[in-house]
Enzyme design. Structure first.
Site, PDB file in Angstrom:
ATOM      1  N   LYS A 164       0.832  -1.207   0.000  1.00 44.37           N
ATOM      2  CA  LYS A 164       0.000   0.000   0.000  1.00 44.37           C
ATOM      3  C   LYS A 164       0.869   1.261   0.000  1.00 44.37           C
ATOM      4  O   LYS A 164       0.712   2.135  -0.843  1.00 44.37           O
ATOM      5  CB  LYS A 164      -0.936   0.014   1.228  1.00 44.37           C
ATOM      6  CG  LYS A 164      -1.880  -1.188   1.301  1.00 44.37           C
ATOM      7  CD  LYS A 164      -2.812  -1.122   2.506  1.00 44.37           C
ATOM      8  CE  LYS A 164      -2.108  -1.176   3.847  1.00 44.37           C
ATOM      9  NZ  LYS A 164      -1.401  -2.450   4.126  1.00 44.37           N
TER      10      LYS A 164
ATOM     11  N   ARG B  99     -10.062   0.067   8.640  1.00 42.25           N
ATOM     12  CA  ARG B  99      -9.487  -1.242   8.927  1.00 42.25           C
ATOM     13  C   ARG B  99     -10.454  -2.136   9.672  1.00 42.25           C
ATOM     14  O   ARG B  99     -10.117  -3.270   9.994  1.00 42.25           O
ATOM     15  CB  ARG B  99      -8.248  -1.044   9.800  1.00 42.25           C
ATOM     16  CG  ARG B  99      -6.931  -1.325   9.104  1.00 42.25           C
ATOM     17  CD  ARG B  99      -5.861  -1.044  10.142  1.00 42.25           C
ATOM     18  NE  ARG B  99      -4.596  -1.634   9.869  1.00 42.25           N
ATOM     19  CZ  ARG B  99      -3.599  -1.024   9.235  1.00 42.25           C
ATOM     20  NH1 ARG B  99      -3.764   0.167   8.727  1.00 42.25           N
ATOM     21  NH2 ARG B  99      -2.446  -1.624   9.099  1.00 42.25           N
TER      22      ARG B  99
ATOM     23  N   ARG C 279      11.476  -5.129   5.399  1.00 43.28           N
ATOM     24  CA  ARG C 279      11.054  -3.732   5.180  1.00 43.28           C
ATOM     25  C   ARG C 279      11.902  -2.770   5.995  1.00 43.28           C
ATOM     26  O   ARG C 279      12.214  -3.005   7.137  1.00 43.28           O
ATOM     27  CB  ARG C 279       9.586  -3.559   5.561  1.00 43.28           C
ATOM     28  CG  ARG C 279       9.174  -2.085   5.646  1.00 43.28           C
ATOM     29  CD  ARG C 279       7.706  -1.840   5.522  1.00 43.28           C
ATOM     30  NE  ARG C 279       6.899  -2.607   6.445  1.00 43.28           N
ATOM     31  CZ  ARG C 279       5.564  -2.668   6.388  1.00 43.28           C
ATOM     32  NH1 ARG C 279       4.918  -2.010   5.444  1.00 43.28           N
ATOM     33  NH2 ARG C 279       4.898  -3.387   7.260  1.00 43.28           N
TER      34      ARG C 279
ATOM     35  N   ARG D  36      10.894  -0.864  11.452  1.00 39.30           N
ATOM     36  CA  ARG D  36       9.803  -0.664  12.396  1.00 39.30           C
ATOM     37  C   ARG D  36       9.797  -1.776  13.448  1.00 39.30           C
ATOM     38  O   ARG D  36       9.954  -2.942  13.104  1.00 39.30           O
ATOM     39  CB  ARG D  36       8.458  -0.671  11.651  1.00 39.30           C
ATOM     40  CG  ARG D  36       8.129   0.638  10.970  1.00 39.30           C
ATOM     41  CD  ARG D  36       6.992   0.527   9.981  1.00 39.30           C
ATOM     42  NE  ARG D  36       5.817  -0.183  10.474  1.00 39.30           N
ATOM     43  CZ  ARG D  36       4.710  -0.372   9.756  1.00 39.30           C
ATOM     44  NH1 ARG D  36       4.628   0.126   8.514  1.00 39.30           N
ATOM     45  NH2 ARG D  36       3.684  -1.029  10.244  1.00 39.30           N
TER      46      ARG D  36
ATOM     47  N   ARG E 116      -0.289  -9.213  13.411  1.00 38.13           N
ATOM     48  CA  ARG E 116      -0.960  -8.233  12.542  1.00 38.13           C
ATOM     49  C   ARG E 116      -1.728  -8.941  11.420  1.00 38.13           C
ATOM     50  O   ARG E 116      -2.797  -8.493  11.020  1.00 38.13           O
ATOM     51  CB  ARG E 116       0.059  -7.240  11.980  1.00 38.13           C
ATOM     52  CG  ARG E 116       0.502  -6.226  13.050  1.00 38.13           C
ATOM     53  CD  ARG E 116       1.827  -5.582  12.729  1.00 38.13           C
ATOM     54  NE  ARG E 116       1.801  -4.836  11.490  1.00 38.13           N
ATOM     55  CZ  ARG E 116       2.880  -4.602  10.739  1.00 38.13           C
ATOM     56  NH1 ARG E 116       4.056  -5.061  11.111  1.00 38.13           N
ATOM     57  NH2 ARG E 116       2.760  -3.915   9.635  1.00 38.13           N
TER      58      ARG E 116
HETATM   59  P1  ADP Z   1       0.967  -1.690   7.410  1.00 41.06           P
HETATM   60  O1  ADP Z   1       1.441  -0.707   6.381  1.00 41.06           O
HETATM   61  O2  ADP Z   1       1.974  -2.719   7.682  1.00 41.06           O
HETATM   62  O3  ADP Z   1      -0.374  -2.271   7.073  1.00 41.06           O
HETATM   63  P2  ADP Z   1       0.362   0.640   8.994  1.00 41.06           P
HETATM   64  O4  ADP Z   1       1.544   1.508   8.908  1.00 41.06           O
HETATM   65  O5  ADP Z   1      -0.800   0.942   8.114  1.00 41.06           O
HETATM   66  O6  ADP Z   1       0.821  -0.880   8.776  1.00 41.06           O
HETATM   67  O7  ADP Z   1      -0.172   0.571  10.477  1.00 41.06           O
HETATM   68  C1  ADP Z   1       0.699   0.361  11.576  1.00 41.06           C
HETATM   69  C2  ADP Z   1      -0.121   0.275  12.849  1.00 41.06           C
HETATM   70  O8  ADP Z   1      -0.834   1.517  13.066  1.00 41.06           O
HETATM   71  C3  ADP Z   1      -1.212  -0.794  12.856  1.00 41.06           C
HETATM   72  O9  ADP Z   1      -0.727  -2.068  13.214  1.00 41.06           O
HETATM   73  C4  ADP Z   1      -2.182  -0.225  13.896  1.00 41.06           C
HETATM   74  O10 ADP Z   1      -1.705  -0.425  15.206  1.00 41.06           O
HETATM   75  C5  ADP Z   1      -2.117   1.266  13.614  1.00 41.06           C
HETATM   76  N1  ADP Z   1      -3.149   1.670  12.626  1.00 41.06           N
HETATM   77  C6  ADP Z   1      -2.955   2.198  11.397  1.00 41.06           C
HETATM   78  N2  ADP Z   1      -4.122   2.446  10.774  1.00 41.06           N
HETATM   79  C7  ADP Z   1      -5.110   2.073  11.647  1.00 41.06           C
HETATM   80  C8  ADP Z   1      -6.531   2.061  11.593  1.00 41.06           C
HETATM   81  N3  ADP Z   1      -7.208   2.502  10.518  1.00 41.06           N
HETATM   82  N4  ADP Z   1      -7.205   1.598  12.682  1.00 41.06           N
HETATM   83  C9  ADP Z   1      -6.568   1.163  13.776  1.00 41.06           C
HETATM   84  N5  ADP Z   1      -5.225   1.141  13.883  1.00 41.06           N
HETATM   85  C10 ADP Z   1      -4.481   1.583  12.830  1.00 41.06           C
HETATM   86  P1  ADP Z   2       2.077  -1.915   3.246  1.00 44.54           P
HETATM   87  O1  ADP Z   2       2.052  -0.406   3.266  1.00 44.54           O
HETATM   88  O2  ADP Z   2       0.899  -2.486   2.519  1.00 44.54           O
HETATM   89  O3  ADP Z   2       2.242  -2.510   4.608  1.00 44.54           O
HETATM   90  P2  ADP Z   2       4.680  -1.585   1.928  1.00 44.54           P
HETATM   91  O4  ADP Z   2       4.369  -0.732   0.763  1.00 44.54           O
HETATM   92  O5  ADP Z   2       5.349  -0.936   3.084  1.00 44.54           O
HETATM   93  O6  ADP Z   2       3.344  -2.374   2.414  1.00 44.54           O
HETATM   94  O7  ADP Z   2       5.548  -2.821   1.426  1.00 44.54           O
HETATM   95  C1  ADP Z   2       5.998  -3.828   2.325  1.00 44.54           C
HETATM   96  C2  ADP Z   2       7.421  -4.260   1.950  1.00 44.54           C
HETATM   97  O8  ADP Z   2       7.376  -5.004   0.727  1.00 44.54           O
HETATM   98  C3  ADP Z   2       8.360  -3.101   1.700  1.00 44.54           C
HETATM   99  O9  ADP Z   2       9.628  -3.473   2.168  1.00 44.54           O
HETATM  100  C4  ADP Z   2       8.350  -2.938   0.179  1.00 44.54           C
HETATM  101  O10 ADP Z   2       9.585  -2.430  -0.295  1.00 44.54           O
HETATM  102  C5  ADP Z   2       8.123  -4.355  -0.302  1.00 44.54           C
HETATM  103  N1  ADP Z   2       7.288  -4.440  -1.525  1.00 44.54           N
HETATM  104  C6  ADP Z   2       6.190  -3.699  -1.825  1.00 44.54           C
HETATM  105  N2  ADP Z   2       5.656  -4.068  -3.010  1.00 44.54           N
HETATM  106  C7  ADP Z   2       6.435  -5.090  -3.475  1.00 44.54           C
HETATM  107  C8  ADP Z   2       6.410  -5.911  -4.664  1.00 44.54           C
HETATM  108  N3  ADP Z   2       5.474  -5.751  -5.607  1.00 44.54           N
HETATM  109  N4  ADP Z   2       7.381  -6.844  -4.785  1.00 44.54           N
HETATM  110  C9  ADP Z   2       8.332  -7.010  -3.829  1.00 44.54           C
HETATM  111  N5  ADP Z   2       8.408  -6.280  -2.691  1.00 44.54           N
HETATM  112  C10 ADP Z   2       7.478  -5.321  -2.515  1.00 44.54           C
END
Ligand code: ADP
Ligand code: ADP
Ligand code: ZN
Length: 215
Positions: free
Chosen positions: A14, A89, A128, A161, A172
């Site tokens: 994302k 979420r 990551r 992170r 998660r």
């Molecule tokens: P990822 O990119 O790995 O999906 P995020 O950066 O979006 O993780 O979120 C990290 C953490 O922030 C989540 O595990 C949660 O604790 C909190 N968080 C983010 N967005 C939300 C949401 N919409 N509702 C509740 N908690 C959230």
């Molecule tokens: P999210 O926000 O959904 O949690 P991220 O965009 O942070 O996910 O991506 C998670 C990890 O996977 C990062 O380290 C990113 O560089 C890697 N990544 C994202 N998209 C791809 C892909 N299409 N192929 C391989 N690695 C990816």
């Protein structure tokens, strides 16, 4: 003018896709995770509260999160639309948000669901790295920075992170399956859900999202 939600499990891509999509459609990228992390870093009351949940890989309470986002999207820089990354979420958040939008005479245009199997998500999260300053995600193997530890985009420090530790990632993913995955059914009923295969190269995923958004 577009109001878009990016849905998908932790590690789906994302954050990686959001910057380019927001740029292409000239809309604002809003990441709730980035907002919470910035507040944790600054030690604000919101950050102190959010940290308790984030450290465990749990979700921050719904009311708090809804208030934050609903406030944010009413600001001027969201007039041309926005890309929500990481919100909603839970079904509670989705319903609350829909009601809020309806009260302003607005609605969501598209929900993009980035689908990736769990077996691919674990190594993505494990490798990551994220920029402390601008939030840009990297991967030690799949998308490394040009200079180790330094963000290509802003020169900020790149770190791992705490919640990307394997055990927290597994929690998660469980939270996602239980609380967030039901949103696909919710938005399918609204007729605005578009699924995209996230288990492809980043460029291919980007192209498929653009296509799903009608460009
Ligand atoms: P990822 O990119 O790995 O999906 P995020 O950066 O979006 O993780 O979120 C990290 C953490 O922030 C989540 O595990 C949660 O604790 C909190 N968080 C983010 N967005 C939300 C949401 N919409 N509702 C509740 N908690 C959230
Ligand atoms: P999210 O926000 O959904 O949690 P991220 O965009 O942070 O996910 O991506 C998670 C990890 O996977 C990062 O380290 C990113 O560089 C890697 N990544 C994202 N998209 C791809 C892909 N299409 N192929 C391989 N690695 C990816
Ligand atoms: Zn940066």
């Amino acid at each position: 003018m577009k109001r878009v939600v990016l849905l998908g499990p932790p590690g789906a891509g994302k954050g990686t896709q959001a910057t380019g999509i927001a740029e292409k459609f000239n809309i604002l990228h809003i990441s709730t995770g980035d907002i919470f992390r910035a507040n944790v870093k600054q030690g604000t009351p919101l950050g102190l509260k959010a940290k308790e949940y984030m450290d465990k890989g749990a979700l921050v309470p719904d009311e708090l999160t809804c208030d934050l986002v609903e406030d944010r999207i009413m600001q001027d820089d969201c007039k041309n639309g926005y890309l929500l990354d990481g919100f909603p979420r839970t079904v509670f958040q989705a319903e609350h948000f829909d009601k809020f939008l309806a009260s302003k005479g607005q609605q969501l245009d598209d929900v993009i669901d980035i689908e990736v199997p769990d077996s691919v998500l674990i190594p993505r999260a494990a490798g990551r790295r994220v920029c402390k300053q601008c939030g840009k995600p990297y991967h030690v193997e799949f998308n490394p920075t040009k200079v180790e530890g330094v963000c290509d985009a802003c020169g900020g420090e790149v770190y791992q992170r705490a919640d990307d530790a394997e055990e927290t990632v597994r929690n998660r993913l469980k939270v996602y399956a239980e609380q967030t995955a039901p949103l696909t059914g919710y938005y399918k009923n609204s007729g605005i859900l578009k699924a995209v295969n996230g288990d492809q190269t980043m460029d291919k995923v980007f192209a498929d999202i653009c296509k799903a958004l009608g460009e």
